[in-house]
Design a protein around this motif. Structure first.
Motif, PDB file in Angstrom:
ATOM      1  N   TRP A  81       7.611 -24.095  -4.729  1.00  0.00           N
ATOM      2  CA  TRP A  81       7.286 -25.600  -5.170  1.00  0.00           C
ATOM      3  C   TRP A  81       7.048 -25.775  -6.531  1.00  0.00           C
ATOM      4  O   TRP A  81       7.069 -24.672  -7.519  1.00  0.00           O
ATOM      5  N   ALA A  82       7.250 -27.134  -7.032  1.00  0.00           N
ATOM      6  CA  ALA A  82       7.079 -27.329  -8.571  1.00  0.00           C
ATOM      7  C   ALA A  82       6.351 -28.424  -8.855  1.00  0.00           C
ATOM      8  O   ALA A  82       6.043 -29.603  -8.093  1.00  0.00           O
ATOM      9  N   TYR A  83       5.916 -28.758  -9.967  1.00  0.00           N
ATOM     10  CA  TYR A  83       5.122 -29.675 -10.740  1.00  0.00           C
ATOM     11  C   TYR A  83       5.873 -29.995 -12.084  1.00  0.00           C
ATOM     12  O   TYR A  83       5.978 -29.249 -12.560  1.00  0.00           O
ATOM     13  N   MET A  98      20.476 -20.315   3.770  1.00  0.00           N
ATOM     14  CA  MET A  98      19.377 -21.436   3.195  1.00  0.00           C
ATOM     15  C   MET A  98      17.929 -20.927   3.991  1.00  0.00           C
ATOM     16  O   MET A  98      17.858 -21.139   5.197  1.00  0.00           O
ATOM     17  N   PRO A  99      16.723 -20.473   2.955  1.00  0.00           N
ATOM     18  CA  PRO A  99      15.586 -20.245   3.994  1.00  0.00           C
ATOM     19  C   PRO A  99      15.105 -21.608   4.724  1.00  0.00           C
ATOM     20  O   PRO A  99      15.364 -22.605   4.172  1.00  0.00           O
ATOM     21  N   ALA A 100      14.488 -21.398   5.689  1.00  0.00           N
ATOM     22  CA  ALA A 100      13.853 -22.470   6.469  1.00  0.00           C
ATOM     23  C   ALA A 100      12.887 -23.174   5.540  1.00  0.00           C
ATOM     24  O   ALA A 100      12.049 -22.420   5.162  1.00  0.00           O
ATOM     25  N   LYS A 101      12.683 -24.319   5.878  1.00  0.00           N
ATOM     26  CA  LYS A 101      11.456 -25.197   4.881  1.00  0.00           C
ATOM     27  C   LYS A 101      10.140 -24.953   5.702  1.00  0.00           C
ATOM     28  O   LYS A 101       9.984 -24.769   6.819  1.00  0.00           O
ATOM     29  N   SER A 102       9.377 -24.468   4.721  1.00  0.00           N
ATOM     30  CA  SER A 102       7.980 -24.028   5.173  1.00  0.00           C
ATOM     31  C   SER A 102       6.919 -24.809   4.584  1.00  0.00           C
ATOM     32  O   SER A 102       6.654 -24.813   3.359  1.00  0.00           O
ATOM     33  N   ASP A 103       6.447 -25.573   5.197  1.00  0.00           N
ATOM     34  CA  ASP A 103       5.177 -26.637   4.728  1.00  0.00           C
ATOM     35  C   ASP A 103       3.967 -25.645   4.346  1.00  0.00           C
ATOM     36  O   ASP A 103       3.709 -24.624   4.714  1.00  0.00           O
ATOM     37  N   LEU A 104       3.246 -26.282   3.496  1.00  0.00           N
ATOM     38  CA  LEU A 104       1.945 -25.656   3.074  1.00  0.00           C
ATOM     39  C   LEU A 104       0.860 -25.689   4.219  1.00  0.00           C
ATOM     40  O   LEU A 104       0.927 -26.578   5.272  1.00  0.00           O
ATOM     41  N   ARG A 154      11.682 -29.728  -2.566  1.00  0.00           N
ATOM     42  CA  ARG A 154      12.961 -30.081  -2.587  1.00  0.00           C
ATOM     43  C   ARG A 154      13.596 -28.785  -2.893  1.00  0.00           C
ATOM     44  O   ARG A 154      13.795 -28.605  -4.510  1.00  0.00           O
ATOM     45  N   LEU A 155      14.723 -28.260  -2.067  1.00  0.00           N
ATOM     46  CA  LEU A 155      15.346 -27.239  -2.778  1.00  0.00           C
ATOM     47  C   LEU A 155      16.135 -27.352  -3.815  1.00  0.00           C
ATOM     48  O   LEU A 155      16.432 -26.835  -4.713  1.00  0.00           O
ATOM     49  N   ASP A 156      16.775 -28.525  -3.948  1.00  0.00           N
ATOM     50  CA  ASP A 156      18.087 -29.131  -4.913  1.00  0.00           C
ATOM     51  C   ASP A 156      17.183 -28.987  -6.164  1.00  0.00           C
ATOM     52  O   ASP A 156      17.433 -28.915  -7.411  1.00  0.00           O
ATOM     53  N   GLU A 157      16.071 -29.716  -6.096  1.00  0.00           N
ATOM     54  CA  GLU A 157      15.077 -30.044  -7.519  1.00  0.00           C
ATOM     55  C   GLU A 157      14.640 -28.765  -7.893  1.00  0.00           C
ATOM     56  O   GLU A 157      14.507 -28.399  -9.214  1.00  0.00           O
ATOM     57  N   ILE A 158      14.081 -27.772  -7.244  1.00  0.00           N
ATOM     58  CA  ILE A 158      13.767 -26.533  -7.398  1.00  0.00           C
ATOM     59  C   ILE A 158      14.635 -25.616  -8.221  1.00  0.00           C
ATOM     60  O   ILE A 158      14.443 -24.889  -9.210  1.00  0.00           O
ATOM     61  N   GLN A 159      16.030 -25.666  -7.720  1.00  0.00           N
ATOM     62  CA  GLN A 159      17.108 -24.794  -8.224  1.00  0.00           C
ATOM     63  C   GLN A 159      17.393 -25.732  -9.764  1.00  0.00           C
ATOM     64  O   GLN A 159      17.559 -24.731 -10.610  1.00  0.00           O
ATOM     65  N   GLY A 160      17.348 -26.845  -9.750  1.00  0.00           N
ATOM     66  CA  GLY A 160      17.675 -27.342 -10.945  1.00  0.00           C
ATOM     67  C   GLY A 160      16.735 -27.192 -12.117  1.00  0.00           C
ATOM     68  O   GLY A 160      16.812 -26.749 -13.372  1.00  0.00           O
ATOM     69  N   LEU A 165      12.899 -30.531 -23.869  1.00  0.00           N
ATOM     70  CA  LEU A 165      12.635 -31.654 -24.248  1.00  0.00           C
ATOM     71  C   LEU A 165      12.097 -32.932 -23.205  1.00  0.00           C
ATOM     72  O   LEU A 165      11.680 -34.104 -23.349  1.00  0.00           O
ATOM     73  N   LEU A 166      12.872 -32.716 -22.139  1.00  0.00           N
ATOM     74  CA  LEU A 166      12.804 -33.516 -21.179  1.00  0.00           C
ATOM     75  C   LEU A 166      11.586 -33.672 -20.496  1.00  0.00           C
ATOM     76  O   LEU A 166      11.060 -34.680 -19.651  1.00  0.00           O
ATOM     77  N   GLY A 167      10.599 -32.763 -20.762  1.00  0.00           N
ATOM     78  CA  GLY A 167       9.274 -32.637 -20.074  1.00  0.00           C
ATOM     79  C   GLY A 167       8.911 -31.338 -19.547  1.00  0.00           C
ATOM     80  O   GLY A 167       9.656 -30.320 -19.491  1.00  0.00           O
ATOM     81  N   GLY A 168       7.524 -31.338 -19.321  1.00  0.00           N
ATOM     82  CA  GLY A 168       6.814 -29.958 -18.994  1.00  0.00           C
ATOM     83  C   GLY A 168       7.029 -29.844 -17.357  1.00  0.00           C
ATOM     84  O   GLY A 168       7.142 -30.983 -16.519  1.00  0.00           O
ATOM     85  N   PHE A 169       6.896 -28.742 -16.916  1.00  0.00           N
ATOM     86  CA  PHE A 169       6.909 -28.200 -15.482  1.00  0.00           C
ATOM     87  C   PHE A 169       6.317 -27.078 -15.229  1.00  0.00           C
ATOM     88  O   PHE A 169       6.363 -26.230 -16.128  1.00  0.00           O
ATOM     89  N   ALA A 170       6.213 -26.799 -13.867  1.00  0.00           N
ATOM     90  CA  ALA A 170       5.861 -25.472 -13.528  1.00  0.00           C
ATOM     91  C   ALA A 170       6.514 -25.106 -12.235  1.00  0.00           C
ATOM     92  O   ALA A 170       6.556 -26.178 -11.445  1.00  0.00           O
ATOM     93  N   ILE A 171       6.585 -23.919 -12.021  1.00  0.00           N
ATOM     94  CA  ILE A 171       7.545 -23.596 -10.809  1.00  0.00           C
ATOM     95  C   ILE A 171       6.481 -22.503 -10.004  1.00  0.00           C
ATOM     96  O   ILE A 171       6.008 -21.484 -10.563  1.00  0.00           O
ATOM     97  N   ALA A 172       6.061 -22.673  -8.630  1.00  0.00           N
ATOM     98  CA  ALA A 172       5.269 -21.757  -7.812  1.00  0.00           C
ATOM     99  C   ALA A 172       6.072 -21.161  -6.824  1.00  0.00           C
ATOM    100  O   ALA A 172       6.496 -21.722  -6.139  1.00  0.00           O
ATOM    101  N   GLN A 173       6.055 -19.650  -6.950  1.00  0.00           N
ATOM    102  CA  GLN A 173       6.609 -18.998  -5.735  1.00  0.00           C
ATOM    103  C   GLN A 173       5.615 -18.620  -4.906  1.00  0.00           C
ATOM    104  O   GLN A 173       4.564 -17.811  -5.076  1.00  0.00           O
TER     105      GLN A 173
END
Length: 275
Positions: A223-225, A1-7, A237-243, A208-216
């Motif tokens: 990160w995701a919005y 698992m990659p280490a958490k990297s803050d902005l 959060r890694l689990d959310e990004i994967q989902g 239909l659950l909603g819009g989103f964006a994933i930034a690498q």
């Protein structure tokens, strides 16, 4: 698992404003008190602004611009922390977009903000309950500023998917929709932008659950919005990004290929012209 990297700290608009204010003040050789006397604030309060410990009022920015002989530099930074521009939870996202090497986006209801024309964006922003003309103008300026990430050689790859229903919804009227569809067709020739449409025939999808964006981001966790009806959220959060990534791949599997998408957009553009 990659280490958490803050902005990086520079991605905080409050910190960015404070650092630039301190740099400009020091360049003049002024102490906090000396600068404060010139702009009508105490040196203590100026220090709070520089350390991002207090909200910065517009009157201070206006006065500081005049005293420092600037032409909008501080105003541009201040607008990124001004609540009229965007809610607090969203302010981090434009910085993430600018630092990204790839952005994957899904929109079920409207054209993605990074691909909107000024007319279309204004119509969308006018739909915010209680928004004044000034707030709409400020939000529009911020949205168009986000789009400048595509102007440079280091622009991110943007892989957008949206529902075909977006093309049928005449936001702003027929003329604005024609212009928006022409803009989309033109953007599909951009080397860093891809756009695909999920056909209406796909029926109910996970999109239909909603819009989103994933930034690498380079050398950092994605990160995701995530959008919702009344709010939104930015997460790493890694689990959310994967989902969310799995949801994106599932939605994209239903989408038309690129050349078909462009034909669909052109067909809808012609329909608005005929009407």
């Amino acid at each position: 698992m990659p280490a958490k990297s803050d902005l990086p700290p520079a991605l905080s608009p409050e910190v960015a404003f404070g650092r630039e204010l301190r740099r400009l003040r020091n360049a003049q050789g002024w102490s906090l008190d000396a600068f404060g006397a010139r702009v009508g604030y105490s040196g203590t309060m100026v220090g709070y602004f520089e350390r991002a410990k207090r909200p910065v009022p517009e009157a201070f920015v206006t006065s500081a611009e005049e005293v420092l002989g600037l032409n909008g530099e501080l105003v541009a930074l201040w607008k990124e922390i001004n609540p009229k521009i965007a809610p607090k939870w969203f302010r981090q996202w434009p910085k993430i977009e600018a630092a990204a090497i790839m952005i994957r986006s899904w929109e079920p209801l409207i054209v993605p903000g990074l691909l909107q024309t000024a007319g279309y964006a204004r119509a969308v922003l006018r739909g915010v309950p209680g928004a004044t003309d000034e707030e709409v103008d400020q939000a529009l300026e911020a949205r168009l500023q986000r789009q400048t990430i595509f102007n440079g050689p280091s622009s991110p790859i943007f892989a957008a998917v949206m529902d075909e229903g977006v093309l049928h919804r005449p936001i702003g009227g027929k003329k604005i929709m024609r212009e928006q569809l022409e803009h989309l067709a033109t953007l599909m020739d951009h080397p860093k932008i891809t756009l695909q449409v999920v056909p209406l025939e796909a029926g109910a999808t996970t999109g239909l659950l909603g819009g989103f964006a994933i930034a690498q981001l380079p050398e950092a966790r994605d990160w995701a919005y995530l959008e919702s009806a009344s709010n939104g959220r930015v997460t790493d959060r890694l689990d959310e990004i994967q989902g969310i990534s799995l949801r994106y791949d599932t939605i994209r599997a239903w989408a038309h290929p690129l050349h078909v998408t462009k034909d669909v957009i052109r067909e809808m553009q012609a329909r608005y012209e005929d009407e």
